[in-house]
Design an enzyme around this catalytic site. Structure first.
Site, short mmCIF file in Angstrom:
data_model
loop_
_atom_site.label_atom_id
_atom_site.label_comp_id
_atom_site.label_asym_id
_atom_site.label_seq_id
_atom_site.Cartn_x
_atom_site.Cartn_y
_atom_site.Cartn_z
N ARG A 52 -5.22 -3.68 7.38
CA ARG A 52 -5.44 -4.97 7.83
C ARG A 52 -3.93 -5.52 7.78
NH1 ARG A 52 -10.59 -8.27 5.40
NH2 ARG A 52 -12.19 -7.00 6.30
N ASP A 54 -0.92 -8.48 8.19
CA ASP A 54 -0.75 -9.76 8.29
C ASP A 54 -0.35 -10.46 9.52
OD1 ASP A 54 -1.60 -9.54 5.35
OD2 ASP A 54 0.66 -9.41 4.56
N TYR A 115 4.84 2.58 7.34
CA TYR A 115 5.42 1.47 7.91
C TYR A 115 6.78 1.57 8.12
CZ TYR A 115 1.20 -1.30 7.10
OH TYR A 115 -0.07 -1.68 7.00
N ARG A 203 6.64 -5.61 2.15
CA ARG A 203 7.62 -6.74 2.45
C ARG A 203 8.20 -7.15 1.29
NH1 ARG A 203 3.70 -10.95 5.08
NH2 ARG A 203 5.43 -12.11 4.91
#
Length: 279
Positions: A52, A54, A115, A203
């Protein structure tokens, strides 16, 4: 029958992946609504997603699954991708829709997520054509120092210091790769690979690395923060637009059932009490 969907989207105008109350625009809602239209059922076929993302986070290699009646797939499957392309908005695409092998689960079968976070330290800022995908950091960055700082973070750890806690969920993860490379155009790419990620983990890790790269912290600092297992106010969660989910990996078909069981196991570190939750 279970159908695997391979998906990409530009996250700029989405409030994340998951459906939300209040009419906020999400990727899940766009695809589920489009499926109801192109199958001429008006039904909501719920999607289960590998990760999921953001609000503002992009995806090039997202994976989801949904369960469709066999007769519906027989009637629409051959044309589903093309019909979805005609119905979906331009910032989300379904590239492939195909029957999944037995025991496939987009979330629990996954062995890793990859990522990439993109940032530039060019004094002039970000190329306007890349502004929705690259962060500008207004200080020169030393990628060698950031790679040095990444070393102690690799492996299985409790990443509580780099995650936003969620009730009933563990923050233990196995970080397989965290490395920085500078492209010929000067953009720095952080490649981050783990079996799974907790909320804000990528992040937050990037935010800590940037503090090392611009000289505000020593290379040893991110490792000390990790060992403390508590949120450090100095760890900034960088803005989402530099982050893209590039790939989700799965085992061979014959190992899917075993991977599903493994992913659902509660995790704990050696010598620690089992952590609540799964994955």
């Amino acid at each position: 029958m279970r159908i695997r969907l391979d998906i990409s989207y530009a996250g700029t105008d989405f409030s994340g992946w998951a459906r939300q109350p209040g009419g906020r625009r999400t990727v899940q809602q766009e695809i589920e609504d489009a499926l109801g239209v192109v199958t001429r059922t008006g039904r909501t076929f719920e999607l289960t997603v590998a990760g999921r993302t953001d609000a503002g986070v992009h995806a090039r290699g997202q994976v989801a699954h949904t369960d469709l009646p066999e007769e519906l797939w027989a009637a629409h499957g051959e044309h589903l991708v093309r019909r979805l392309a005609g119905r979906l908005p331009k910032d989300v695409r379904v590239w492939r829709a195909a029957p999944a092998p037995p025991h496939f689960d987009a979330r629990f079968s996954a062995t890793h997520r990859r990522y990439v976070y993109r940032v530039t330290d060019h004094p002039g800022g970000v190329d306007p054509l890349l502004r929705d995908h690259v962060l500008w950091h207004n200080h020169p960055l030393d990628e060698a120092a950031m790679n040095e700082a990444a070393g102690p973070l690799l492996g299985e750890h409790d990443f509580a210091a780099y995650c936003r806690r969620r009730e009933g969920a563990t923050t233990i993860r196995t970080l397989r790769e965290l490395r920085w490379e500078r492209r010929p155009d000067g953009i720095l790419e952080a490649t981050v690979v783990a079996d799974a990620f907790c909320h804000n983990m990528v992040r937050s890790l990037v935010g800590a690395m940037l503090f090392v790269g611009d000289g505000h912290r020593a290379p040893e600092w991110p490792g000390r923060v990790l060992a403390a297992r508590v949120r450090d106010s100095a760890v900034h969660v960088v803005r989402p637009h530099g982050l893209t989910l590039e790939e989700v990996g799965y085992p061979p078909d014959g190992l899917l059932a075993a991977r599903n069981r493994e992913s659902r196991n509660r995790r704990s570190l050696p010598g620690a009490a089992p952590a609540p939750g799964c994955c």
